[in-house]
Write a protein that holds these residues in place. Structure first.
Motif, PDB file in Angstrom:
ATOM      1  N   TYR A   1       0.477  -0.876  -0.033  1.00  0.00           N
ATOM      2  CA  TYR A   1       0.253  -0.274  -0.121  1.00  0.00           C
ATOM      3  C   TYR A   1       0.606   0.986   0.111  1.00  0.00           C
ATOM      4  O   TYR A   1       0.572   2.133  -0.970  1.00  0.00           O
ATOM      5  N   PHE A   2       2.041   1.472   0.246  1.00  0.00           N
ATOM      6  CA  PHE A   2       2.793   2.576   1.270  1.00  0.00           C
ATOM      7  C   PHE A   2       3.517   2.674  -0.531  1.00  0.00           C
ATOM      8  O   PHE A   2       3.556   3.470  -0.550  1.00  0.00           O
ATOM      9  N   LEU A   3       4.108   1.306  -0.790  1.00  0.00           N
ATOM     10  CA  LEU A   3       5.294   1.576  -1.756  1.00  0.00           C
ATOM     11  C   LEU A   3       4.148   2.219  -3.384  1.00  0.00           C
ATOM     12  O   LEU A   3       4.651   3.254  -4.209  1.00  0.00           O
ATOM     13  N   THR A   4       3.033   1.739  -3.262  1.00  0.00           N
ATOM     14  CA  THR A   4       2.324   1.753  -4.158  1.00  0.00           C
ATOM     15  C   THR A   4       1.516   3.337  -4.517  1.00  0.00           C
ATOM     16  O   THR A   4       1.782   4.246  -5.488  1.00  0.00           O
ATOM     17  N   TYR A   5       1.264   4.393  -3.048  1.00  0.00           N
ATOM     18  CA  TYR A   5       0.484   5.033  -2.711  1.00  0.00           C
ATOM     19  C   TYR A   5       2.247   6.221  -3.421  1.00  0.00           C
ATOM     20  O   TYR A   5       2.033   7.514  -3.516  1.00  0.00           O
ATOM     21  N   TRP A   6       3.500   6.082  -3.171  1.00  0.00           N
ATOM     22  CA  TRP A   6       4.242   6.582  -2.616  1.00  0.00           C
ATOM     23  C   TRP A   6       4.839   6.845  -4.646  1.00  0.00           C
ATOM     24  O   TRP A   6       4.588   7.100  -5.248  1.00  0.00           O
ATOM     25  N   LEU A   7       4.323   5.938  -5.496  1.00  0.00           N
ATOM     26  CA  LEU A   7       5.290   5.543  -6.585  1.00  0.00           C
ATOM     27  C   LEU A   7       3.961   6.430  -7.670  1.00  0.00           C
ATOM     28  O   LEU A   7       4.036   6.881  -8.505  1.00  0.00           O
ATOM     29  N   LEU A   8       2.445   6.206  -6.958  1.00  0.00           N
ATOM     30  CA  LEU A   8       1.387   7.041  -7.404  1.00  0.00           C
ATOM     31  C   LEU A   8       1.641   8.510  -7.695  1.00  0.00           C
ATOM     32  O   LEU A   8       1.585   9.038  -8.716  1.00  0.00           O
ATOM     33  N   GLY A   9       1.747   8.399  -6.599  1.00  0.00           N
ATOM     34  CA  GLY A   9       2.061  10.062  -5.992  1.00  0.00           C
ATOM     35  C   GLY A   9       3.387  10.390  -6.751  1.00  0.00           C
ATOM     36  O   GLY A   9       3.307  11.969  -7.493  1.00  0.00           O
ATOM     37  N   LEU A  10       4.690   9.872  -6.849  1.00  0.00           N
ATOM     38  CA  LEU A  10       5.470  10.285  -7.889  1.00  0.00           C
ATOM     39  C   LEU A  10       4.997  10.426  -9.144  1.00  0.00           C
ATOM     40  O   LEU A  10       5.595  11.909 -10.050  1.00  0.00           O
ATOM     41  N   LEU A  11       4.556  10.080  -9.884  1.00  0.00           N
ATOM     42  CA  LEU A  11       3.816   9.868 -11.253  1.00  0.00           C
ATOM     43  C   LEU A  11       2.985  11.030 -11.413  1.00  0.00           C
ATOM     44  O   LEU A  11       2.926  11.075 -12.626  1.00  0.00           O
ATOM     45  N   LEU A  12       2.066  10.450 -10.280  1.00  0.00           N
ATOM     46  CA  LEU A  12       0.559  11.621 -11.302  1.00  0.00           C
ATOM     47  C   LEU A  12       1.774  13.257 -10.464  1.00  0.00           C
ATOM     48  O   LEU A  12       1.254  13.889 -11.199  1.00  0.00           O
ATOM     49  N   HIS A  13       1.990  13.159  -9.831  1.00  0.00           N
ATOM     50  CA  HIS A  13       2.329  14.538  -9.084  1.00  0.00           C
ATOM     51  C   HIS A  13       3.234  15.053 -10.323  1.00  0.00           C
ATOM     52  O   HIS A  13       3.233  16.754 -10.937  1.00  0.00           O
ATOM     53  N   CYS A  14       4.348  14.317 -10.777  1.00  0.00           N
ATOM     54  CA  CYS A  14       5.720  15.101 -11.908  1.00  0.00           C
ATOM     55  C   CYS A  14       4.459  15.366 -12.564  1.00  0.00           C
ATOM     56  O   CYS A  14       5.368  16.341 -13.531  1.00  0.00           O
ATOM     57  N   ASN A  15       3.769  14.826 -13.693  1.00  0.00           N
ATOM     58  CA  ASN A  15       2.437  14.927 -14.760  1.00  0.00           C
ATOM     59  C   ASN A  15       1.812  16.001 -14.492  1.00  0.00           C
ATOM     60  O   ASN A  15       0.598  15.968 -15.416  1.00  0.00           O
ATOM     61  N   PHE A  16       1.734  16.977 -13.094  1.00  0.00           N
ATOM     62  CA  PHE A  16       0.627  17.474 -13.168  1.00  0.00           C
ATOM     63  C   PHE A  16      -0.604  17.543 -13.026  1.00  0.00           C
ATOM     64  O   PHE A  16      -1.522  17.598 -12.961  1.00  0.00           O
TER      65      PHE A  16
END
Length: 119
Positions: free
Chosen positions: A100-115
């Protein structure tokens, strides 16, 4: 002065309300995540109670560094990294929490970088 037709006004109202809702949700989740430690205490409690690897690290104490430790590391490894290195031997509860925490981190990284909206 120019005016918008009623259809465009409705579209702009909808877009504005969606953006406001997104901003409010992002701010609320950031406030809750940074000011409420129980969100992190509960998974930590489950990890301490369910994971035998963490209990064995507690009883052993500070282990000396192994030969495969990263260069420049002066202390023992992070227990979370030990769990990630030994993923196959972890209990299902530990796998779910770490996943859960790794998925949340990875999705946040990918989505936030793409605005895209992500907290």
């Amino acid at each position: 002065m120019w005016s918008l037709d009623p259809c465009r006004k409705e579209v702009l109202k909808f877009a504005f309300s969606c953006r406001v809702l997104t901003l409010v949700l992002q701010v609320l989740t950031r406030f809750l995540g940074s000011s409420t430690p129980i969100i992190y205490w509960f998974p930590a409690h489950l990890l301490q109670a369910q994971e035998p690897l963490l209990r064995s690290l507690e009883t052993v104490g500070q282990k000396p560094l192994s030969g495969d430790s990263p260069p420049g590391q002066k202390g023992p490894r992070n227990p979370i990294m030990e769990l990630l290195y030994n993923w196959k031997t972890c209990s299902p509860v530990t796998r779910n929490i770490l996943g859960y925490f790794l998925t949340y981190w990875l999705l946040g990284l990918l989505l936030h970088c793409n605005f895209l909206p992500w907290t």
